[in-house]
Design a protein around this motif. Structure first.
Motif, mmCIF file in Angstrom:
data_model
loop_
_atom_site.group_PDB
_atom_site.id
_atom_site.type_symbol
_atom_site.label_atom_id
_atom_site.label_comp_id
_atom_site.label_asym_id
_atom_site.label_seq_id
_atom_site.Cartn_x
_atom_site.Cartn_y
_atom_site.Cartn_z
ATOM 1 N N ARG A 83 0.778 -1.267 -0.056
ATOM 2 C CA ARG A 83 0.074 -0.130 0.169
ATOM 3 C C ARG A 83 0.845 1.153 -0.203
ATOM 4 O O ARG A 83 0.393 2.231 -0.603
ATOM 5 C CB ARG A 83 -0.935 0.009 1.090
ATOM 6 N N GLU A 84 1.984 1.311 0.612
ATOM 7 C CA GLU A 84 2.728 2.377 0.385
ATOM 8 C C GLU A 84 3.420 2.744 -0.776
ATOM 9 O O GLU A 84 3.467 3.919 -1.146
ATOM 10 C CB GLU A 84 4.058 2.364 1.425
ATOM 11 N N THR A 85 3.772 1.535 -1.474
ATOM 12 C CA THR A 85 4.344 1.576 -2.725
ATOM 13 C C THR A 85 2.973 2.070 -3.927
ATOM 14 O O THR A 85 3.330 2.901 -4.699
ATOM 15 C CB THR A 85 4.781 0.368 -3.353
ATOM 16 N N TYR A 86 1.733 1.538 -3.536
ATOM 17 C CA TYR A 86 0.784 2.045 -4.304
ATOM 18 C C TYR A 86 0.598 3.563 -4.166
ATOM 19 O O TYR A 86 0.423 4.222 -5.121
ATOM 20 C CB TYR A 86 -0.601 1.244 -3.697
ATOM 21 N N ALA A 87 0.675 4.090 -2.968
ATOM 22 C CA ALA A 87 0.234 5.486 -2.785
ATOM 23 C C ALA A 87 1.521 6.076 -3.412
ATOM 24 O O ALA A 87 1.172 7.423 -4.057
ATOM 25 C CB ALA A 87 0.309 5.925 -1.398
ATOM 26 N N ALA A 88 2.717 5.851 -3.345
ATOM 27 C CA ALA A 88 3.843 6.475 -3.878
ATOM 28 C C ALA A 88 3.600 6.830 -5.511
ATOM 29 O O ALA A 88 4.022 7.567 -6.067
ATOM 30 C CB ALA A 88 5.269 5.937 -3.528
ATOM 31 N N TYR A 89 3.001 5.625 -6.052
ATOM 32 C CA TYR A 89 3.023 5.385 -7.423
ATOM 33 C C TYR A 89 2.022 6.153 -7.730
ATOM 34 O O TYR A 89 2.084 7.094 -8.832
ATOM 35 C CB TYR A 89 3.067 4.103 -7.925
ATOM 36 N N LEU A 90 0.851 6.164 -7.046
ATOM 37 C CA LEU A 90 -0.246 7.084 -7.605
ATOM 38 C C LEU A 90 0.246 8.510 -7.487
ATOM 39 O O LEU A 90 -0.404 9.330 -8.348
ATOM 40 C CB LEU A 90 -1.584 6.659 -6.522
ATOM 41 N N LYS A 91 0.763 8.990 -6.505
ATOM 42 C CA LYS A 91 1.355 10.222 -6.495
ATOM 43 C C LYS A 91 2.092 10.755 -7.352
ATOM 44 O O LYS A 91 1.827 11.800 -8.117
ATOM 45 C CB LYS A 91 1.871 10.831 -5.125
#
Length: 131
Positions: free
Chosen positions: A108-116
């Motif tokens: 989920r942290e990678t998800y948030a970083a990629y989305l941003k």
């Protein structure tokens, strides 16, 4: 790294960003996203893809939860019809899409970083990531 400040030289490009999702890795450049899938990631029919950011018409996403994987999809003109589907088939179509990267709860942290990062890059290219 030395920069060439002479006339006519290209400005330095920012380094690529790499995000590891579930059975796929996306490398984000200033002008494109390069998605590479593992063998298991290709079983559903999704393929490796290079998506020019200028072609992205919408960044669709769903946050991963403990019960369901999340995703980030770079929707292009090819996806315009699928953007209107409102059934369970929509989720299947998104998961099998070559422009989608899935993320587990533990990612989920990678998800948030990629989305941003992808949202910012699409805006930089002059696009509207929110459709």
């Amino acid at each position: 790294m030395a920069y060439d400040f002479s006339k006519g030289s290209a400005s330095p490009q920012p380094p690529a960003q790499v995000f590891k999702g579930y059975v796929a890795t996306v490398t984000l450049y200033a002008d494109r996203a390069d998605i590479k899938r593992t063998l298991m990631g290709k079983v559903t029919g999704a393929k490796d893809a290079v998506i020019p950011l200028k072609d992205v018409i919408k960044v669709q996403s769903k946050e991963p939860t403990r019960l369901a994987n999340g995703y980030v999809q770079l929707a292009t003109e090819e996806d315009r019809g699928q953007l209107r589907i409102a059934t369970a088939e929509r989720e299947k179509a998104i998961a099998n899409n070559s422009r989608t990267v899935m993320f587990t709860w533990n990612q989920r942290e990678t998800y948030a970083a990629y989305l941003k990062a992808i949202t910012a890059e699409v805006q930089t290219q002059g696009g509207n990531p929110f459709g």
